[in-house]
Design an enzyme around this catalytic site. Structure first.
Site, PDB file in Angstrom:
ATOM      1  CG  ASP A 141     -45.823 -72.327 -15.653  1.00  0.00           C
ATOM      2  OD1 ASP A 141     -46.775 -72.935 -15.147  1.00  0.00           O
ATOM      3  OD2 ASP A 141     -45.750 -72.073 -16.865  1.00  0.00           O
TER       4      ASP A 141
ATOM      5  CD  GLU B  97     -16.771 -40.608  -0.909  1.00  0.00           C
ATOM      6  OE1 GLU B  97     -15.633 -40.325  -1.269  1.00  0.00           O
ATOM      7  OE2 GLU B  97     -17.099 -40.751   0.284  1.00  0.00           O
TER       8      GLU B  97
END
Length: 887
Positions: free
Chosen positions: A174, A132
C-alpha cells in the site's frame, strides 16, 4: 464538509463532500468507486472540517467497513511453503524408516536372535531413525528467528511466516502510511522574485526538529521534492539571505490563512511525537511545519482575524482578512502592501463593493494557483515590494505549478493585498506525502534480490506513479550502484510522468480497469504492471489471489481497513504498528512496530537463512540416522553381534536431536545467501545433493565404526571395551560431522570457530556427557561401558577427524561438488559458479550464427531474444545462462 478517508480508500488528501446526486448510467450499473462517491460519508472515517447533516443509508455489515469485515471472515489463510515441505518430508522419512526397521527386526528374528533383544534394538532404532527432532529444530529455529526479528521491531504472529519471507517473490505494498509517511510535507517553493532559483525544504513528515530551507542555482523548475541527499549540495537560506524577504511573504500568507495548530509546549509529555502536538488538516499542518523549517515565525499571534471565507470546490481558494494587533506587520512585504496608495494603478473590478481598509488589515489568500493568479495584478519582488504581474510572469508561475503537480506534489498558490481586487502574488508551495526514510534503499534491495515490488493504492494515478518512481518501484535498477535509477534525473524539466504510460516505460491499472478484466485472465493481464491505483479492498484481494494462482509467494503490506482482506489472504501479511489500524494488525501475520519498510529486507534475509540452516540440520540428522540403520542392517545380515546396545543408541539419538543438532539452526548465514534471489517455493527441503552428502557421511561413519568394532572383536566375544570403543568412535564421528554440517559450501577451516557460540556450548556439553558415560561408575553400569586409556581416546579422535577431510574433498573438487553442492539446485547461486565459455552450446538459448558473419556478432550481444510477436512477452537468456523476461 471534508473527510479523511485514508483508512478506507488510501486517499491521503481530505475529500470534499456534497449533497448533489451522482449520475449513474442505469440501474444495473455497478456502484461508482468509493473515491467517486462524493455524497456519501462512510462510517469510521474522520471529519477534517466543516459541518453537514446526513441520512443513514446503511448500518452493520452493509457499510463499507462491514463489507470488509464480512470478506475477512470468508478468507482462509494458506499453509506456508515450509509447513507443506516439512509435512511431506516427515511422512516420507517416517514411512521409509519404518519399513527398514521392520525388515531388520524380521531378519533378526528369522536368524535366531532372542526375541526380546530383537524388539529392543528395533524400538531403539525407531527412536533414533525417525526424525522426531526435525519439528523441534524447525520450531526452535523459527522461534529464535522471531526473537531476532523482535529486536528489529518486527513482531511475528505466526512462526512459519519468518521462513516464508525467504521465498517471497512478490511484495505488494500500500502507498499511504506504508511506503509514505501519511504526513504531508512542504517540499518545493517557487517565487517570481527569484525565477531562476529553486527552493526546497529538507526533512520528512511533521518533525520540526529536522529540515531547513535551501536553494539551488539549477534551472528553474527543477524538482525539489526528491530525496534529502539530492539537496546536500544546495545553499542554505537563513534570515540574513537576500531571498528571505520573498520567502517570508510566502509562508506568512500560508500561516495566517491557516487553521491548523502546533502546540510545542506539550511535546515533552507525548512519547513518540516529533516534538509537537498537532491538529488540523494535513495540508495546513505541512505549511506550518514548512514555515518553521524556513525560519519564519508563526505570525498569527500578531494578527486579529476579522473575516474568513472558507475553501469551496467552486471558488478553489480560502481567504482570511486580518489586521495587526500592535499595528506592525510580520514581514516587509505585508508592511509595504498595507501602505500601498489607494490611487495606485491596479486591476479594478467595477462591480466590487469592497471598501479599502483603514486599519492596516490585509487579505491573505491561498488556493489553486490558477484561481489565485487570476485575481492578482502584481507579485512580490526581491525586497518585498510589489511589481506588476505580466503575462509572461503569470505563464511562468503556472508552468512551475504544473511541473510540481506532474511530479506528484499538491500545489497551492499564495497571495495578499489590501483588498480582494488588489492582490499581490507571493508564490507557490508544493507538498507531498513523501516516502519513508529507507524505503528507496529497501525497495532497491528487494528488487536486486529478485523480488517483484508493486504498489497497490487507492490514490490517484498521478500521485501513485510519481511516488512509485520516487521509491524505485518503477524504473531500471542501476546494477553498478545497487540503487534504482531515478528517471526524473534524466528527463527534461517539462517531463510529465504520466506520459511514460504511453511510451511503455511503466504500466499502471485502475480499479475500474481491473473490474473489466475477466477473473480467469486477470493473472496474465497484470504481468508487468507495477502500479495499481484507485483500487478497492476487493481489488487487492483479487490481485493477491491472481499472483498466488501463478505460484507466486505474495507478501502484502498495508495499514488501513481496506488492506485487511488482502493481508489475511496473502502468504505473508505485513501491517504497520504505529499508524496502522487495529483491523489491519489483527489480520496480518507480521507487524512492523516502527513502521519501517526496510525491516522487510531483514525479514527476507532471516527467512533465507532459516531455510538454509534447516537443510544443514537435516544433513546432519540423516547422516546419523542412516549410519545407525546401516550398522544394524550389516550386523543382522552377516550374523554379527550388535555393535551398539539399546541405551547407547538412545544416547546417540539424544545427541542427534539435542543441543548440537539444534545449534545448527542458529548458525550465522553467509552474505551470498542473504543477497540471493528468493528460493522457489516448490524446491524440496531434501535435495539430491543433500542426500548424497548425508549418504557419503553415513558410509564413512559406518566404515570407521565397524572397522574399530571388528578390530576390537578379536576373540569373537563382545566385551564392554568393544562396545565402548565402537560407541566413542561413532559419537566422535558424529560431533565432527556436526561441525562440517555448519555450512554446505565452506570447508571446516574456512568457518569461524567462534561465530556460533551455541554450537560450542552444545558440543562441549556433549563431550562432557560422553566422558561421564565412560568414566562415571553409575553411568558405566547403565550404558555398559568401561574407562578407556588416553591412547585409545587419541586414536578415536584422529580417526573421527578424518570425516572433515571427506567433507573438504566434497566441497573443493569440482567433480564431487557437482553431486554434493546445493549451489545449482538450492536457494542461492554459489559465488564460485563457473561461467560457460562464450560460444558454448546450451540445451536452451543456443546461439546461432548471424546471417553474414558467423557467430561473432551474437557473442558480443549480452542478450538474445527469441522470436515473438510484436508486444508479446518473450523469454530471453543472458550470455551467462540466467533467464529473464522482456516486453
Amino acid at each position: 464538509l471534508t473527510l479523511d478517508e485514508s483508512s478506507l480508500t488510501g486517499e491521503n488528501h481530505p475529500v470534499a463532500k456534497t449533497g448533489d446526486a451522482l449520475q449513474i448510467l442505469s440501474d444495473t450499473s455497478p456502484a461508482p468507486p468509493l473515491t467517486s462517491q462524493s455524497n456519501i460519508c462512510f462510517m469510521g472515517t474522520l471529519v477534517c472540517s466543516g459541518r453537514g447533516r446526513a441520512l443513514v443509508v446503511a448500518v452493520g455489515d452493509r457499510t463499507e467497513f462491514g463489507k470488509v469485515a464480512q470478506e475477512l471472515g470468508e478468507v482462509e489463510s494458506r499453509k506456508s511453503p515450509l509447513q507443506l515441505k516439512i509435512d511431506e518430508l516427515g511422512k516420507t522419512l517416517a514411512y521409509a524408516s519404518s519399513v527398514v526397521i521392520a525388515i531388520i527386526a524380521l531378519l533378526g528374528w528369522f536368524m535366531g536372535r532372542p526375541f526380546l533383544e530383537t524388539v529392543t534394538v528395533a524400538v531403539s532404532l525407531a527412536v533414533a531413525a525417525i526424525p522426531e527432532g526435525l519439528p523441534i529444530c524447525v520450531t526452535v529455529t523459527l522461534a529464535l528467528g522471531v526473537l531476532r526479528m523482535a529486536r528489529s521491531n518486527a513482531i511475528i504472529k505466526k512462526l512459519p511466516v519468518v521462513e516464508s519471507l525467504g521465498c517471497a517473490t512478490v511484495v505488494a505494498s500500500d502507498k499511504t502510511g506504508t511506503l509514505t509517511q501519511n504526513e504531508m510535507t512542504a517540499r518545493s517553493i517557487y517565487t517570481l522574485a527569484f525565477p531562476a532559483l529553486s527552493f526546497g525544504l529538507t526533512g520528512v513528515g511533521y518533525d520540526i526538529s529536522k529540515g531547513e530551507l535551501v536553494r539551488s542555482d539549477a534551472a528553474e523548475g527543477a524538482d525539489m521534492g526528491d530525496e534529502d541527499a539530492k539537496l546536500a549540495g544546495c545553499q542554505r537560506v537563513n534570515k540574513t539571505s537576500m531571498e528571505h524577504a520573498a520567502i517570508s511573504a510566502v509562508f506568512g500568507v500560508s500561516s495566517v490563512c491557516n487553521n491548523a495548530v502546533i502546540r510545542s509546549e506539550v511535546h515533552e509529555a507525548i512519547e513518540g511525537t516529533s516534538g509537537a502536538a498537532m491538529s488540523g488538516q494535513p495540508t495546513e499542518l505541512a505549511l506550518l511545519i514548512g514555515a518553521v523549517k524556513a525560519g519564519v515565525p508563526d505570525p498569527r499571534p500578531l494578527y486579529h482575524r476579522l473575516q474568513e471565507i472558507p475553501f469551496t470546490s467552486d471558488r478553489k481558494r480560502m481567504e482570511v482578512r486580518a489586521r495587526p494587533v500592535g499595528g506592525a506587520h510580520s514581514c516587509t512585504a505585508f508592511t509595504i502592501a498595507a501602505r500601498r496608495p489607494k490611487s495606485s494603478p491596479r486591476k479594478v473590478n467595477p462591480n466590487s463593493t469592497a471598501a479599502p481598509p483603514v486599519d492596516g488589515s490585509l487579505y491573505f489568500v491561498k488556493g489553486m494557483p490558477e484561481a489565485v493568479l487570476a485575481e492578482c495584478s502584481s507579485h512580490t519582488a526581491a525586497d518585498g515590494s510589489a511589481t506588476p504581474l505580466t503575462d509572461q510572469g503569470r505563464t511562468r508561475a503556472l508552468i512551475q505549478s504544473r511541473r510540481m503537480a506532474a511530479n506528484g506534489l499538491r500545489v497551492l498558490g499564495m497571495a495578499y493585498g489590501p483588498s480582494l481586487d488588489d492582490l499581490t502574488f507571493a508564490g507557490v508551495v508544493g507538498m507531498e506525502d513523501p516516502p519513508r526514510e529507507g524505503v528507496v534503499e529497501a525497495v532497491t534491495a528487494l528488487r536486486s534480490g529478485g523480488v517483484n515490488v508493486l504498489m497497490v493504492t487507492g490514490d490517484s494515478k498521478e500521485t501513485a506513479i510519481a511516488i512509485a518512481k520516487r521509491c524505485g518501484i518503477v524504473g531500471p535498477i542501476d546494477t553498478s550502484s545497487g540503487r534504482s535509477t531515478n528517471l526524473s534525473e534524466s528527463q527534461p524539466l517539462s517531463h510529465n510522468p504520466i506520459d511514460d504510460l504511453e511510451g511503455g516505460v511503466t504500466g499502471a491499472l485502475s480499479g475500474e480497469e481491473l473490474d473489466a478484466i475477466p477473473p480467469q485472465t486477470l493473472a496474465e493481464a497484470i504481468i508487468g504492471v507495477k502500479v495499481f491505483y484507485r483500487v478497492a479492498p476487493r481489488h487487492k484481494l483479487a490481485l493477491v489471489r491472481a499472483f498466488q494462482g501463478q505460484k507466486e509467494i505474495v507478501a502484502m503490506t498495508g495499514d488501513g481497513v481496506n488492506d485487511a482482506t488482502a493481508l489475511k489472504a496473502a502468504d505473508i501479511g505485513i501491517a504497520m504498528g504505529k499508524e496502522g489500524t487495529d483491523v489491519a494488525k489483527e489480520a496480518a501475520d507480521m507487524v512492523l512496530a516502527d513502521d519501517n519498510f526496510a525491516t522487510i529486507c531483514h525479514a527476507v534475509a532471516e527467512g533465507k537463512g532459516i531455510f538454509y540452516n534447516i537443510r544443514n540440520f537435516l544433513s546432519f540428522q540423516l547422516s546419523t540416522s542412516f549410519a545407525a540403520l546401516t550398522m544394524e542392517t550389516i550386523a543382522t545380515i552377516f550374523g554379527l553381534p550388535n555393535p551398539l546396545n539399546a541405551m547407547q543408541i538412545l544416547w546417540i539419538n539424544i545427541v542427534m536431536d539435542g543441543p548440537p543438532a539444534q545449534s545448527l539452526g542458529v548458525e550465522p548465514v553467509d552474505e551470498a545467501i542473504l543477497r540471493a534471489k528468493p528460493r522457489n517455493a516448490e524446491d524440496p527441503v531434501l535435495t539430491k545433493a543433500l542426500l548424497v552428502r548425508a549418504i557419503t557421511s553415513a558410509a564413512w561413519i559406518v566404515f570407521l565404526t565397524l572397522s574399530v568394532f571388528a578390530d576390537e572383536l578379536d576373540d569373537g566375544q563382545v566385551t564392554r571395551r568393544d562396545t565402548t570403543m565402537t560407541f566413542m568412535t561413532f559419537m566422535n564421528l558424529d560431533l565432527f560431522n556436526a561441525y562440517a554440517c555448519r555450512s554446505s559450501e565452506l570447508c571446516f577451516y574456512e568457518l569461524n570457530l567462534f561465530s556460533n557460540p551455541s554450537f560450542l556450548w552444545a558440543v562441549g556439553s556433549s563431550i562432557v556427557g560422553q566422558l561421564l558415560i565412560i568414566y562415571f561408575p553409575p553411568l558405566q553400569e547403565i550404558f555398559q561401558t568401561e574407562a578407556l586409556p588416553l591412547v585409545d581416546l587419541l586414536k578415536i579422535i584422529v580417526l573421527s577427524s578424518s570425516i572433515l577431510v571427506l567433507d573438504t574433498v566434497r566441497k573443493k573438487f569440482n567433480f564431487f561438488r557437482r553431486y554434493c553442492s546445493d549451489s545449482r539446485t538450492g536457494p542461492y547461486i554459489s559465488r564460485r559458479r563457473r561461467r560457460r565459455p562464450r560460444g558454448a552450446s546450451r540445451k536452451k538459448g543456443r546461439r546461432g550464427s548471424s546471417s553474414g558473419g558467423g557467430d561473432g556478432g551474437d557473442d558480443e550481444s549480452p542478450l538474445r531474444m527469441s522470436p515473438s510477436s510484436n508486444g508479446s512477452r518473450s523469454k530471453i537468456r543472458s550470455r551467462h545462462g540466467r533467464s529473464a523476461f522482456a516486453v
